[in-house]
Design a protein around this motif. Structure first.
Motif, PDB file in Angstrom:
ATOM      1  N   ARG A 126       0.849  -1.192   0.000  1.00  0.00           N
ATOM      2  CA  ARG A 126       0.000   0.000   0.000  1.00  0.00           C
ATOM      3  C   ARG A 126       0.886   1.243   0.000  1.00  0.00           C
ATOM      4  NH1 ARG A 126      -5.127   1.279  -1.635  1.00  0.00           N
ATOM      5  NH2 ARG A 126      -5.878   3.084  -0.482  1.00  0.00           N
TER       6      ARG A 126
ATOM      7  N   ALA B 260       1.269   5.489  -0.470  1.00  0.00           N
ATOM      8  CA  ALA B 260       0.557   6.768  -0.354  1.00  0.00           C
ATOM      9  C   ALA B 260       0.714   7.552  -1.659  1.00  0.00           C
ATOM     10  CB  ALA B 260       1.106   7.568   0.818  1.00  0.00           C
ATOM     11  N   THR B 261      -0.340   7.629  -2.433  1.00  0.00           N
ATOM     12  CA  THR B 261      -0.336   8.394  -3.673  1.00  0.00           C
ATOM     13  C   THR B 261      -1.394   9.491  -3.584  1.00  0.00           C
ATOM     14  OG1 THR B 261      -2.008   7.059  -4.808  1.00  0.00           O
ATOM     15  CG2 THR B 261       0.281   6.286  -4.924  1.00  0.00           C
TER      16      THR B 261
ATOM     17  N   LEU C 108      -5.157   8.905  -2.412  1.00  0.00           N
ATOM     18  CA  LEU C 108      -5.588   9.063  -1.024  1.00  0.00           C
ATOM     19  C   LEU C 108      -5.955  10.508  -0.729  1.00  0.00           C
ATOM     20  CD1 LEU C 108      -3.299   6.925   1.322  1.00  0.00           C
ATOM     21  CD2 LEU C 108      -5.782   6.816   1.105  1.00  0.00           C
ATOM     22  N   ASP C 109      -5.170  11.421  -1.245  1.00  0.00           N
ATOM     23  CA  ASP C 109      -5.406  12.842  -0.980  1.00  0.00           C
ATOM     24  C   ASP C 109      -6.716  13.330  -1.608  1.00  0.00           C
ATOM     25  OD1 ASP C 109      -2.985  12.956   0.348  1.00  0.00           O
ATOM     26  OD2 ASP C 109      -1.887  13.477  -1.477  1.00  0.00           O
TER      27      ASP C 109
ATOM     28  N   ARG D 191      -5.481   5.396   5.780  1.00  0.00           N
ATOM     29  CA  ARG D 191      -4.076   5.443   6.192  1.00  0.00           C
ATOM     30  C   ARG D 191      -3.845   4.609   7.453  1.00  0.00           C
ATOM     31  NH1 ARG D 191      -4.520  10.937   4.391  1.00  0.00           N
ATOM     32  NH2 ARG D 191      -3.134  11.311   2.597  1.00  0.00           N
TER      33      ARG D 191
ATOM     34  N   SER E 264      -1.806   1.118   7.250  1.00  0.00           N
ATOM     35  CA  SER E 264      -0.552   1.215   8.001  1.00  0.00           C
ATOM     36  C   SER E 264      -0.443   0.094   9.026  1.00  0.00           C
ATOM     37  CB  SER E 264      -0.449   2.572   8.704  1.00  0.00           C
ATOM     38  OG  SER E 264      -0.339   3.625   7.773  1.00  0.00           O
TER      39      SER E 264
ATOM     40  N   ARG F  20       3.455   1.919   8.653  1.00  0.00           N
ATOM     41  CA  ARG F  20       3.146   3.093   7.837  1.00  0.00           C
ATOM     42  C   ARG F  20       2.953   2.676   6.386  1.00  0.00           C
ATOM     43  NH1 ARG F  20       7.398   4.570   4.602  1.00  0.00           N
ATOM     44  NH2 ARG F  20       9.510   3.871   5.180  1.00  0.00           N
ATOM     45  N   LEU F  21       2.429   3.599   5.596  1.00  0.00           N
ATOM     46  CA  LEU F  21       2.344   3.389   4.152  1.00  0.00           C
ATOM     47  C   LEU F  21       3.705   3.649   3.517  1.00  0.00           C
ATOM     48  CD1 LEU F  21      -1.013   5.220   3.286  1.00  0.00           C
ATOM     49  CD2 LEU F  21      -0.669   2.833   3.927  1.00  0.00           C
TER      50      LEU F  21
ATOM     51  N   THR G  49       6.050   5.140   0.327  1.00  0.00           N
ATOM     52  CA  THR G  49       5.997   6.349  -0.485  1.00  0.00           C
ATOM     53  C   THR G  49       6.307   6.010  -1.937  1.00  0.00           C
ATOM     54  OG1 THR G  49       8.338   6.935  -0.269  1.00  0.00           O
ATOM     55  CG2 THR G  49       6.835   7.670   1.495  1.00  0.00           C
TER      56      THR G  49
END
Length: 245
Positions: free
Chosen positions: A183, A185-186, A189-190, A201, A205, A212-213, A215
């Motif tokens: 997974r 964070a791209t 998600l935002d 998240r 995570s 955590r995710l 990057t």
């Protein structure tokens, strides 16, 4: 990566975008493609324009044979060939197995597995003296996913494709590997409502040993490693970048 010529499919968003920018900033010349126009395309073009090197961003569907021919023709015309091909483009719509229709299955196979095949096969004559092919897989191919039978099936198929191509292309000095992110964070998600994004998240995570995710940059750096000379004896591998899920 100075002097290396990259083709990255699906390079205007998410992991693909991170790979494009990392390669360009490391000195590579990069051709990438997208299916649908939008601000992500425009912003990538602006960032690449400020980065030294020859860079092209084209509208092309990696799952369409005619588009792929046009894309590789551009690689030959603009860069004189390729040294690194990153098969990142993919398509997936979650659907529970009892509801999974033939069209859903076919679209997922075409958008992920067939796309990688079309791009790789068309790119082979453009390699000169070896190179690197990197397929983007997924950790879910190993652990499974509710609503993703079709997706996990094609991502696992990519691993088999990678292994066999590594054996077939090795004598030509072409290495073939898979990178399987967990997974990450791209910007997807935002784009969710804040509460939903935070919930996702926290949930994802909790699955990873690192808590955590990942990057986009962490995935991109593994791709660059596999593209470079330090990975000269690595081929046929599936490298998980997932924080140990």
């Amino acid at each position: 990566m100075a002097g290396r010529r990259f083709l990255v499919t699906g390079g205007t968003r998410g992991i693909g975008r991170g790979i494009v920018l990392a390669a360009a900033r490391a000195g590579a010349d990069v051709v990438t493609c997208y299916r649908s126009p939008g601000e992500s395309v425009n912003s990538l073009e602006r960032e690449l324009a400020e980065t030294p090197g020859k860079h092209r961003v084209l509208q092309a569907d990696a799952a369409d044979e005619r588009d792929v021919a046009r894309l590789l023709a551009e690689c030959e015309a603009s860069l004189g060939g390729v040294d690194v091909v990153v098969n990142n483009a993919g398509a997936f719509q979650p659907k529970l197995y009892p509801e999974l229709g033939s069209a859903d299955w076919a679209a997922t196979v075409q958008g992920n597995l067939t796309a990688a095949h079309l791009v790789t096969q068309r790119a082979l004559p453009l390699f000169d003296g070896g190179g690197s092919i990197i397929n983007l897989g997924s950790t879910v191919a190993r652990i499974g996913m509710v609503g993703g039978v079709h997706y996990t099936a094609v991502k696992q198929a990519l691993v088999g494709m990678t292994r066999s191509l590594a054996r077939e292309l090795g004598p030509q000095g072409i290495r073939v590997n898979t990178v399987s992110p967990g997974r990450i964070a791209t910007e997807a998600l935002d784009e969710l409502p804040a509460e939903a994004a935070e919930q996702q998240r926290r949930l994802f995570s909790s699955f990873a040993a690192l808590g955590r995710l990942g990057t986009v940059e962490e995935v991109a750096q593994v791709v660059l490693f596999l593209a470079g000379d330090q990975a000269a004896y690595i081929t046929g591998q599936n490298i998980h970048v997932d924080g140990c899920v």
